[in-house]
Design a protein around this motif. Structure first.
Motif, mmCIF file in Angstrom:
data_model
loop_
_atom_site.group_PDB
_atom_site.id
_atom_site.type_symbol
_atom_site.label_atom_id
_atom_site.label_comp_id
_atom_site.label_asym_id
_atom_site.label_seq_id
_atom_site.Cartn_x
_atom_site.Cartn_y
_atom_site.Cartn_z
ATOM 1 N N MET A 85 2.661 9.435 -6.482
ATOM 2 C CA MET A 85 2.884 10.655 -6.351
ATOM 3 C C MET A 85 4.406 11.076 -6.566
ATOM 4 N N CYS A 86 4.996 9.939 -7.256
ATOM 5 C CA CYS A 86 6.469 10.187 -7.243
ATOM 6 C C CYS A 86 6.930 9.379 -8.712
ATOM 7 N N GLU A 87 7.053 10.643 -9.724
ATOM 8 C CA GLU A 87 7.548 10.170 -11.252
ATOM 9 C C GLU A 87 8.987 9.635 -11.245
ATOM 10 N N ARG A 88 9.502 9.915 -10.295
ATOM 11 C CA ARG A 88 11.002 9.402 -10.283
ATOM 12 C C ARG A 88 10.983 7.849 -9.930
ATOM 13 N N CYS A 89 10.562 7.848 -8.964
ATOM 14 C CA CYS A 89 10.374 6.281 -8.304
ATOM 15 C C CYS A 89 9.541 5.363 -9.393
ATOM 16 N N THR A 90 8.696 6.152 -9.904
ATOM 17 C CA THR A 90 7.836 5.175 -10.989
ATOM 18 C C THR A 90 8.687 4.889 -12.258
ATOM 19 N N ASN A 91 9.575 5.872 -12.699
ATOM 20 C CA ASN A 91 10.706 5.569 -13.616
ATOM 21 C C ASN A 91 11.546 4.570 -13.370
ATOM 22 N N PHE A 92 12.120 4.593 -11.924
ATOM 23 C CA PHE A 92 12.951 3.645 -11.539
ATOM 24 C C PHE A 92 12.492 2.270 -11.530
ATOM 25 N N SER A 93 11.269 2.154 -11.101
ATOM 26 C CA SER A 93 10.508 0.999 -10.976
ATOM 27 C C SER A 93 10.257 0.285 -12.286
ATOM 28 N N ARG A 94 9.704 1.171 -13.326
ATOM 29 C CA ARG A 94 9.659 0.611 -14.681
ATOM 30 C C ARG A 94 11.040 0.249 -15.342
ATOM 31 N N GLN A 95 12.198 0.855 -14.917
ATOM 32 C CA GLN A 95 13.588 0.624 -15.518
ATOM 33 C C GLN A 95 13.931 -0.597 -15.030
ATOM 34 N N ILE A 96 13.945 -0.794 -13.788
ATOM 35 C CA ILE A 96 14.385 -2.216 -13.241
ATOM 36 C C ILE A 96 13.853 -3.312 -13.711
ATOM 37 N N GLU A 97 12.463 -3.183 -14.009
ATOM 38 C CA GLU A 97 11.500 -4.261 -14.757
ATOM 39 C C GLU A 97 11.922 -4.497 -16.267
ATOM 40 N N PHE A 98 12.253 -3.219 -16.729
ATOM 41 C CA PHE A 98 12.954 -3.523 -18.287
ATOM 42 C C PHE A 98 14.015 -4.012 -18.303
ATOM 43 N N LEU A 99 15.106 -3.864 -17.252
ATOM 44 C CA LEU A 99 16.234 -4.606 -17.182
ATOM 45 C C LEU A 99 16.325 -6.188 -17.134
ATOM 46 N N ARG A 100 15.037 -6.378 -16.248
ATOM 47 C CA ARG A 100 14.827 -7.728 -16.277
ATOM 48 C C ARG A 100 14.576 -8.570 -17.437
ATOM 49 N N ARG A 101 13.673 -7.796 -18.087
ATOM 50 C CA ARG A 101 13.216 -8.345 -19.492
ATOM 51 C C ARG A 101 14.335 -8.295 -20.420
ATOM 52 N N ALA A 102 15.222 -7.302 -20.517
ATOM 53 C CA ALA A 102 16.511 -7.113 -21.395
ATOM 54 C C ALA A 102 17.269 -8.457 -20.821
ATOM 55 N N SER A 103 17.613 -8.765 -19.449
ATOM 56 C CA SER A 103 18.677 -9.432 -18.927
ATOM 57 C C SER A 103 18.315 -11.023 -19.388
ATOM 58 N N ARG A 104 16.936 -11.201 -19.429
ATOM 59 C CA ARG A 104 16.493 -12.489 -19.527
ATOM 60 C C ARG A 104 16.433 -12.841 -21.294
ATOM 61 N N LYS A 105 16.655 -11.935 -21.843
ATOM 62 C CA LYS A 105 16.985 -12.078 -23.421
ATOM 63 C C LYS A 105 18.616 -12.735 -23.901
ATOM 64 N N VAL B 14 0.728 -1.388 0.000
ATOM 65 C CA VAL B 14 0.067 0.029 0.037
ATOM 66 C C VAL B 14 0.653 1.212 -0.009
ATOM 67 N N ARG B 15 1.803 1.417 0.874
ATOM 68 C CA ARG B 15 2.773 2.550 1.018
ATOM 69 C C ARG B 15 3.666 2.544 -0.499
ATOM 70 N N LEU B 16 4.082 1.612 -0.870
ATOM 71 C CA LEU B 16 4.611 1.619 -2.334
ATOM 72 C C LEU B 16 3.782 2.200 -3.313
ATOM 73 N N ARG B 17 2.654 1.786 -3.490
ATOM 74 C CA ARG B 17 1.695 2.412 -4.361
ATOM 75 C C ARG B 17 1.490 3.881 -4.194
ATOM 76 N N LEU B 18 1.362 4.094 -2.802
ATOM 77 C CA LEU B 18 0.953 5.468 -2.653
ATOM 78 C C LEU B 18 2.151 6.418 -3.068
ATOM 79 N N HIS B 19 3.288 5.740 -2.704
ATOM 80 C CA HIS B 19 4.431 6.583 -3.062
ATOM 81 C C HIS B 19 4.857 6.882 -4.801
ATOM 82 N N LEU B 20 4.506 5.497 -5.449
ATOM 83 C CA LEU B 20 4.691 5.707 -6.812
ATOM 84 C C LEU B 20 3.499 6.453 -7.508
#
Lengths: 68, 214
Positions: free
Chosen positions: A38-58, A30-36
């Protein structure tokens, strides 16, 4: 009150990373969702590390297609 | 390598393989040939993780020998390459572990009080260099230059972090497997993965998403 909900980006980023390893507790989620919300920076971070997971698995596929 | 495998077969023939049927021997030759066709891929896979051609060669050689000795376990249940890669993963991890043991023990110590990914955050926990929007990043996956950047960025991490990150994200091992295999706690694993992700993210942001490329 609001300060108890909005914790620093450092904690949010670490939670985003840990969420990729294990299920977070309900309060953590709940707290993470609330933070995300309101926070574009951390949303970018979260999307980026998920992208890195997709990239690494390739990687195996990329090595397969590498020219000899 | 083919020569090596050939010698291995020769030894088998001397030690009573005559009792085996001709067809089994033919299958052995087929397997040895199939293994040879996967060797280059395995070499690239090992080199990607080990960054050391001769160590990578060792890992591949060990894998092919193991594959031959365990040939009964391979019943065409999966692709030969998948099976071989499964064996190779563990050889690579073992080799990295024994190489790392040669380093002083404190080389890998985790400072629990100062693990905030090398100054990514200020004292108040705010981003020092806030993550920018990457837009639709998946197009990068089709660019061969992107993978060069990816590899170079991986090399900026410590070997230990790079190994743990690769075990999790490239080799696809579970968190539990990794903790057991390299004897670290779950907390340490999370610290390492966070640091690795932050390092890789920053480097790729700077060298790919933040620059013009074809």
């Amino acid at each position: 009150m609001i300060h108890r909900l909005i914790y620093p980006c450092e904690q949010a980023a670490k939670l985003s990373s840990r969420a990729m390893e294990q299920a977070l507790t309900m309060p953590e989620r709940v707290r993470l969702r609330l933070h995300l919300m309101m926070c574009e920076r951390c949303t970018n971070f979260s999307r980026q590390i998920e992208f890195l997971r997709r990239a690494s698995r390739k990687i195996p596929e990329v090595l397969e297609n590498d020219a000899d | 390598m083919a020569k090596y495998l050939g010698a291995r077969f020769a030894r088998c023939h001397e030690t009573g393989i005559t009792t085996r049927s001709i067809s089994t021997m033919a299958e052995d030759d087929d397997l040895a040939q199939s293994l040879e066709t996967h060797r280059k891929y395995l070499q690239r896979y090992a080199q990607f993780h080990l960054r050391d051609p001769s160590l990578a060669e060792d890992a591949v050689q060990d894998t092919l020998v193991a594959a031959l000795s365990q040939r009964d376990r391979f019943q065409g249940r999966s692709q030969l390459r998948t099976w071989l890669t499964g064996i190779l993963k563990h050889k690579v991890i073992d080799l990295m572990r024994s190489r790392d043991r040669a380093l002083p023990p404190d080389a890998f110590s985790l400072d629990q009080d100062n693990n905030s990914a090398e100054g990514a955050f200020d004292a108040g926990g705010n981003w020092v260099d806030p993550p920018a929007d990457w837009g639709k990043p998946d197009a990068a996956l089709e660019a061969s230059q992107f993978w060069r950047v990816y590899q170079e960025c991986c090399q900026r991490m410590s070997r230990r972090d790079a190994l743990v990150y690769s075990m999790r994200e490239v080799m696809g091992l579970s968190s539990e497997e990794i903790c057991k295999k390299i004897e670290i706690t779950t907390t340490n694993l999370h610290v390492i993965l966070f640091r690795a992700r932050q390092s890789l993210r920053t480097c790729i942001s700077k060298n790919w998403f933040g620059t013009q490329h074809d």
